[in-house]
Design a protein around this motif. Sequence first.
Motif, mmCIF file in Angstrom:
data_model
loop_
_atom_site.group_PDB
_atom_site.id
_atom_site.type_symbol
_atom_site.label_atom_id
_atom_site.label_comp_id
_atom_site.label_asym_id
_atom_site.label_seq_id
_atom_site.Cartn_x
_atom_site.Cartn_y
_atom_site.Cartn_z
ATOM 1 N N VAL A 39 0.063 -2.604 0.472
ATOM 2 C CA VAL A 39 0.191 -3.251 -0.843
ATOM 3 C C VAL A 39 1.641 -3.178 -1.288
ATOM 4 N N PRO A 40 2.077 -4.063 -2.190
ATOM 5 C CA PRO A 40 3.468 -4.040 -2.659
ATOM 6 C C PRO A 40 3.813 -2.713 -3.320
ATOM 7 N N ALA A 41 5.021 -2.221 -3.056
ATOM 8 C CA ALA A 41 5.523 -1.014 -3.716
ATOM 9 C C ALA A 41 6.939 -1.324 -4.179
ATOM 10 N N GLU A 42 7.033 -1.961 -5.318
ATOM 11 C CA GLU A 42 8.316 -2.486 -5.781
ATOM 12 C C GLU A 42 8.919 -1.616 -6.879
ATOM 13 N N ASN A 43 10.231 -1.808 -7.099
ATOM 14 C CA ASN A 43 10.989 -0.998 -8.047
ATOM 15 C C ASN A 43 10.972 -1.637 -9.439
ATOM 16 N N TYR A 44 9.764 -1.842 -9.999
ATOM 17 C CA TYR A 44 9.659 -2.269 -11.387
ATOM 18 C C TYR A 44 8.262 -1.928 -11.890
ATOM 19 N N PRO A 45 8.142 -1.664 -13.197
ATOM 20 C CA PRO A 45 6.849 -1.240 -13.742
ATOM 21 C C PRO A 45 5.783 -2.317 -13.631
ATOM 22 N N PHE A 46 4.528 -1.870 -13.525
ATOM 23 C CA PHE A 46 3.345 -2.725 -13.555
ATOM 24 C C PHE A 46 3.332 -3.744 -12.422
ATOM 25 N N ASN A 47 3.927 -3.370 -11.257
ATOM 26 C CA ASN A 47 3.783 -4.222 -10.087
ATOM 27 C C ASN A 47 2.313 -4.304 -9.700
ATOM 28 N N THR A 48 1.582 -3.208 -9.920
ATOM 29 C CA THR A 48 0.151 -3.189 -9.660
ATOM 30 C C THR A 48 -0.567 -3.468 -10.982
ATOM 31 N N ILE A 49 -1.259 -4.590 -11.079
ATOM 32 C CA ILE A 49 -2.018 -4.913 -12.284
ATOM 33 C C ILE A 49 -3.496 -4.632 -12.034
ATOM 34 N N ASP A 50 -4.088 -5.371 -11.114
ATOM 35 C CA ASP A 50 -5.451 -5.069 -10.701
ATOM 36 C C ASP A 50 -5.391 -3.925 -9.684
ATOM 37 N N PRO A 51 -6.318 -2.975 -9.769
ATOM 38 C CA PRO A 51 -6.253 -1.836 -8.856
ATOM 39 C C PRO A 51 -6.491 -2.247 -7.411
ATOM 40 N N ASN A 52 -5.690 -1.670 -6.504
ATOM 41 C CA ASN A 52 -5.916 -1.849 -5.077
ATOM 42 C C ASN A 52 -6.892 -0.764 -4.613
ATOM 43 N N ILE A 53 -7.791 -1.133 -3.726
ATOM 44 C CA ILE A 53 -8.826 -0.214 -3.279
ATOM 45 C C ILE A 53 -8.824 -0.147 -1.759
ATOM 46 N N GLY A 54 -8.871 1.067 -1.226
ATOM 47 C CA GLY A 54 -8.945 1.263 0.221
ATOM 48 C C GLY A 54 -9.918 2.391 0.536
ATOM 49 N N VAL A 55 -10.756 2.185 1.541
ATOM 50 C CA VAL A 55 -11.717 3.206 1.964
ATOM 51 C C VAL A 55 -11.248 3.790 3.286
ATOM 52 N N VAL A 56 -11.145 5.119 3.329
ATOM 53 C CA VAL A 56 -10.579 5.804 4.485
ATOM 54 C C VAL A 56 -11.609 6.768 5.063
ATOM 55 N N ALA A 57 -11.824 6.684 6.377
ATOM 56 C CA ALA A 57 -12.702 7.634 7.052
ATOM 57 C C ALA A 57 -12.014 8.994 7.132
ATOM 58 N N VAL A 58 -12.757 10.055 6.882
ATOM 59 C CA VAL A 58 -12.203 11.405 6.926
ATOM 60 C C VAL A 58 -12.246 11.919 8.364
ATOM 61 N N PRO A 59 -11.080 12.204 8.972
ATOM 62 C CA PRO A 59 -11.073 12.713 10.352
ATOM 63 C C PRO A 59 -11.810 14.057 10.420
ATOM 64 N N ASP A 60 -12.677 14.208 11.410
ATOM 65 C CA ASP A 60 -13.440 15.451 11.552
ATOM 66 C C ASP A 60 -13.744 15.666 13.035
ATOM 67 N N PHE A 61 -13.051 16.624 13.663
ATOM 68 C CA PHE A 61 -13.246 16.870 15.091
ATOM 69 C C PHE A 61 -14.670 17.329 15.382
ATOM 70 N N ARG A 62 -15.353 17.925 14.393
ATOM 71 C CA ARG A 62 -16.725 18.376 14.604
ATOM 72 C C ARG A 62 -17.653 17.190 14.822
ATOM 73 N N LEU A 63 -17.409 16.098 14.084
ATOM 74 C CA LEU A 63 -18.212 14.896 14.253
ATOM 75 C C LEU A 63 -18.007 14.310 15.645
ATOM 76 N N ASP A 64 -16.754 14.332 16.119
ATOM 77 C CA ASP A 64 -16.465 13.814 17.466
ATOM 78 C C ASP A 64 -17.217 14.610 18.527
ATOM 79 N N LYS A 65 -17.227 15.936 18.372
ATOM 80 C CA LYS A 65 -17.924 16.785 19.351
ATOM 81 C C LYS A 65 -19.428 16.559 19.326
#
Length: 263
Positions: free
Chosen positions: A27-53
Motif C-alpha cells: 500500500v502507499p506509504a507517502e510523506n504527507y498526512p492522511f494518505n490512508t483514508i479508507d483502511p487497508n486490510i491484510g490477513v497474514v498466516a501465523v508461522p508455526d513449525f508445530r503445524l508443519d510437523k
Amino acid sequence: MSLSIGIVGLPNVGKSTLFNALTKKGVPAENYPFNTIDPNIGVVAVPDFRLDKLAAMSHSEKKVPAAVEFVDIAGLVKGASEGEGLGNQFLSHIREVDAIAEVVRMFDDEDIHHVHGETDPLHDIEVIDLELVLADMQSAEKRLERVERDAKSLPARGAQAGGDKELVAERDVLRKIVPVLQAGKAARMVPLDAKERESAKALHLLTMKPVLYVLNRKSGTVNVDAEGGERWRTLQQFLNSSGAQWTIVDAGVESDLSDVHDD
C-alpha cells in the motif's frame, strides 16, 4: 476466526510501512498526512513449525494456520475525538478491531515531516491515547445518562427480569468507568471482575482494547533510543510505570526484507 489488530498512530510515523512489512500488500506509504483514508486490510498466516510437523506426520493435504488480520488505519491527530482530520471516521475503524498496535516514531528525519514539528515519542503517545480516552468519555457519558434514566423507570419488584439485570449491570460498570475516563485514563485501568468485563465488552470502548506500542526506528538517522537522552529516559519511565507492552522495530528495513524470498 482471526484476530484483528488495528495499526494506529500519528501521521508519518510508519504505520503503512509496518503494514506493508507484515502483509506484503504494497500500500502507499507517502510523506504527507492522511494518505490512508479508507483502511487497508491484510490477513497474514501465523508461522508455526508445530503445524508443519503435525501436517507432515498426518500426511494432511491441507494446512489451515491461525491468522491475524491487520488493519492500517489513517493517522490520528490532536482533536480527532472532535472530528479533526476525519477523526470520527478513523475512530470508528478502531472500534471494529480486537487489539491496537500503536506505532510511535523514534527517529529524527528532516525529509519526513512530523505533524508536531519535532520527534517526541512520549508526547505522541499522550496525544493518541488522550484522543481515544476523549472519544470513549463522550460515548460512555451519553450511555450512562441513558441507562441511569432507564434504570430509574424500572418497575419496583422483588425479582428483576433478565433484561433489567443486564441494564443494572451495565449501569454499575459505567459508574466505575466514566470517572476514570474523566480523569484522562484508559478504561482498561478500571479493576473489573469477570461479569463486569462481560458487561463492558458491549460498550465497545477504544481504551478497553489491549495495546502494543511499536517503537519505530529508522536506520541511517538519529533514533531516540540510540541517542539515550531525555526523550528516551522519559519514554522508558512511562513504559515501565504503566506496565505497557512494547517492542522496537525498524519498519523500513522489515518492509524491504519482506520482498526477499523466504529461502
